[in-house]
Design a protein around this motif. Sequence first.
Motif, PDB file in Angstrom:
ATOM      1  N   CYS A  22      -6.867  11.719   2.606  1.00 19.51           N
ATOM      2  CA  CYS A  22      -6.040  10.510   2.440  1.00 19.51           C
ATOM      3  C   CYS A  22      -6.410  10.040   0.991  1.00 19.51           C
ATOM      4  O   CYS A  22      -7.452  10.012   0.578  1.00 19.51           O
ATOM      5  N   VAL A  59      -8.533   4.500   7.786  1.00 17.96           N
ATOM      6  CA  VAL A  59      -8.005   5.752   6.837  1.00 17.96           C
ATOM      7  C   VAL A  59      -9.309   6.696   6.945  1.00 17.96           C
ATOM      8  O   VAL A  59      -8.752   7.880   7.079  1.00 17.96           O
ATOM      9  N   GLU A  60     -10.351   6.356   6.723  1.00 14.31           N
ATOM     10  CA  GLU A  60     -11.749   7.084   6.943  1.00 14.31           C
ATOM     11  C   GLU A  60     -11.744   7.954   8.219  1.00 14.31           C
ATOM     12  O   GLU A  60     -12.114   9.028   8.410  1.00 14.31           O
ATOM     13  N   LYS A  78      -9.109   0.289   5.249  1.00 10.42           N
ATOM     14  CA  LYS A  78      -9.991   1.407   4.867  1.00 10.42           C
ATOM     15  C   LYS A  78     -10.887   2.488   6.009  1.00 10.42           C
ATOM     16  O   LYS A  78     -10.743   3.374   5.893  1.00 10.42           O
ATOM     17  N   ASP A  79     -11.264   1.511   6.860  1.00  8.81           N
ATOM     18  CA  ASP A  79     -12.012   2.070   7.799  1.00  8.81           C
ATOM     19  C   ASP A  79     -11.093   3.038   8.576  1.00  8.81           C
ATOM     20  O   ASP A  79     -11.513   4.335   9.057  1.00  8.81           O
ATOM     21  N   PHE A 101       0.806  -1.259   0.180  1.00 10.68           N
ATOM     22  CA  PHE A 101       0.021   0.096   0.095  1.00 10.68           C
ATOM     23  C   PHE A 101       0.797   1.270   0.020  1.00 10.68           C
ATOM     24  O   PHE A 101       2.160   1.247   0.607  1.00 10.68           O
ATOM     25  N   LEU A 155      -5.472   6.557  -0.669  1.00 10.93           N
ATOM     26  CA  LEU A 155      -4.975   5.156  -0.470  1.00 10.93           C
ATOM     27  C   LEU A 155      -4.768   4.428  -1.776  1.00 10.93           C
ATOM     28  O   LEU A 155      -6.096   4.389  -2.525  1.00 10.93           O
ATOM     29  N   ASN A 156      -3.792   3.985  -1.929  1.00  8.18           N
ATOM     30  CA  ASN A 156      -3.324   3.051  -3.098  1.00  8.18           C
ATOM     31  C   ASN A 156      -3.162   1.554  -2.388  1.00  8.18           C
ATOM     32  O   ASN A 156      -1.971   1.303  -1.835  1.00  8.18           O
ATOM     33  N   TYR A 157      -3.867   0.719  -2.575  1.00  3.98           N
ATOM     34  CA  TYR A 157      -3.876  -0.753  -1.726  1.00  3.98           C
ATOM     35  C   TYR A 157      -4.041  -1.746  -2.773  1.00  3.98           C
ATOM     36  O   TYR A 157      -4.892  -1.914  -3.311  1.00  3.98           O
ATOM     37  N   TYR A 159      -7.859  -5.505   4.589  1.00  2.00           N
ATOM     38  CA  TYR A 159      -8.011  -4.287   3.708  1.00  2.00           C
ATOM     39  C   TYR A 159      -9.231  -3.597   3.929  1.00  2.00           C
ATOM     40  O   TYR A 159      -9.292  -2.153   4.060  1.00  2.00           O
ATOM     41  N   GLU A 160     -10.391  -4.222   4.509  1.00  2.00           N
ATOM     42  CA  GLU A 160     -11.568  -3.487   4.917  1.00  2.00           C
ATOM     43  C   GLU A 160     -11.356  -2.702   6.118  1.00  2.00           C
ATOM     44  O   GLU A 160     -11.580  -1.518   6.402  1.00  2.00           O
ATOM     45  N   LEU A 171       0.153   5.415   0.910  1.00  2.00           N
ATOM     46  CA  LEU A 171      -1.177   6.436   1.600  1.00  2.00           C
ATOM     47  C   LEU A 171      -0.446   7.592   1.879  1.00  2.00           C
ATOM     48  O   LEU A 171       0.418   7.954   2.415  1.00  2.00           O
TER      49      LEU A 171
END
Length: 397
Positions: free
Chosen positions: A293, A282-283, A279-280, A191, A295-297, A275-276, A193
């Motif tokens: 942000c 990051v939000e 993402k949570d 990833f 994000l490239n994951y 991953y989920e 970020l």
Amino acid sequence: MSLKEKLFKKLEEKENKMIEIRRHLHQYPELSFKEEKTAQFIADFYKDKDVKVTTHVGNGYGIIAEINGKNKGKTIGLRADFDALPVTEETDLPFKSKNEGVMHACGHDAHTAYMLILAESLYELRDEWNGTIKVIHQHAEEVPPGGAKSIVESGILDDLDEVYGAHVFPMFDTGVIQFATGNAMAGCSNFDLVIQGSGGHGGLPHKTRDALVAASYFITNIQTIVSRNMNPLDMTVISITSFEDATGGYNVVQDKVTLRGTVRYLQEENKEFVYERFKDMVEGLEKAFDVQCDLNYDFHFPVLYNHPKESEHVRELLKNSIGDYLTDVQVTEPLTGSEDFAYYLQKAPGTYINVGAKPDGVEVAYQNHHPKFEINEKSLLICAKSIGEITVDRLEA
């Protein structure tokens, strides 16, 4: 004389040629997806042989060499990778890299050398075995998405019954073979970020949205994915490997930070879960610190699964060679490194083995990917014999 004995005799007679090929490749390493000359060297090796050679397989310079035996039978796949790394070599070898900033620091030169000589020897004995051997000379193992997935997707390996491969490791003794059964090597996601805040004066932090503080908080927070969200019996690792910010003075709050890292897991089902949660978080970071942000994951190599039935057979088979060319065969714990050989094992059952290659007289060797990485060249013959022994056995099964 048995087929195995005839094969071993040929391999022993060709050991010096094997080492010469390895040293040549070591001097002229090429990066993933740029292995044009290496691929040409491999293709040229088969030119005077009645072997079907398919080049440019997959998304790069992949090569499949198909060797047919006397009669129809099983189809066995054997894989060796041939790309190098962006590493500046720091060894004193007389055959050190001549390509500045590029080095065979993982042993793929050795993999290719042993496989070429093994293929040649099996070809010379083709009237004494039945079936088909597909030698997979694979490009781009080091850089995701890698070459294996695209080679499998090309359909050229749809008829495989089994598949095998080997990797040299100087961290354990030459003469020792190790591998895990079941989930043997970790799956991998990477990833990037980018955290965008708003910079300003270091003496007026309340007028900024500090990306560095947000990034620091995030680095600590994502470790709770492992410590508080994952089953403690599962193996999951999240590592931040790069923390970059713009260059500024002592009194400047930077407005952007880029984090880079990797996630490793031994249970394929944990790939999406991590991953989920990622993402949570990051939000949540965006809301908590009023930053933006990006994000490239990317999901990369899957978990490498050594099929238990085939792996147990390999263990029992190679145990019979302890005291001959092997000193021990060990079933070990899984490795947290990743390998795109996993894609072949999704296509067909088989086993990926690790071959000890510690240089003589060295107590602690430099590990793979180190600029002073070196192997014991005796390991080439061990690779050839072990994979050759497995191949002959499985063709006759």
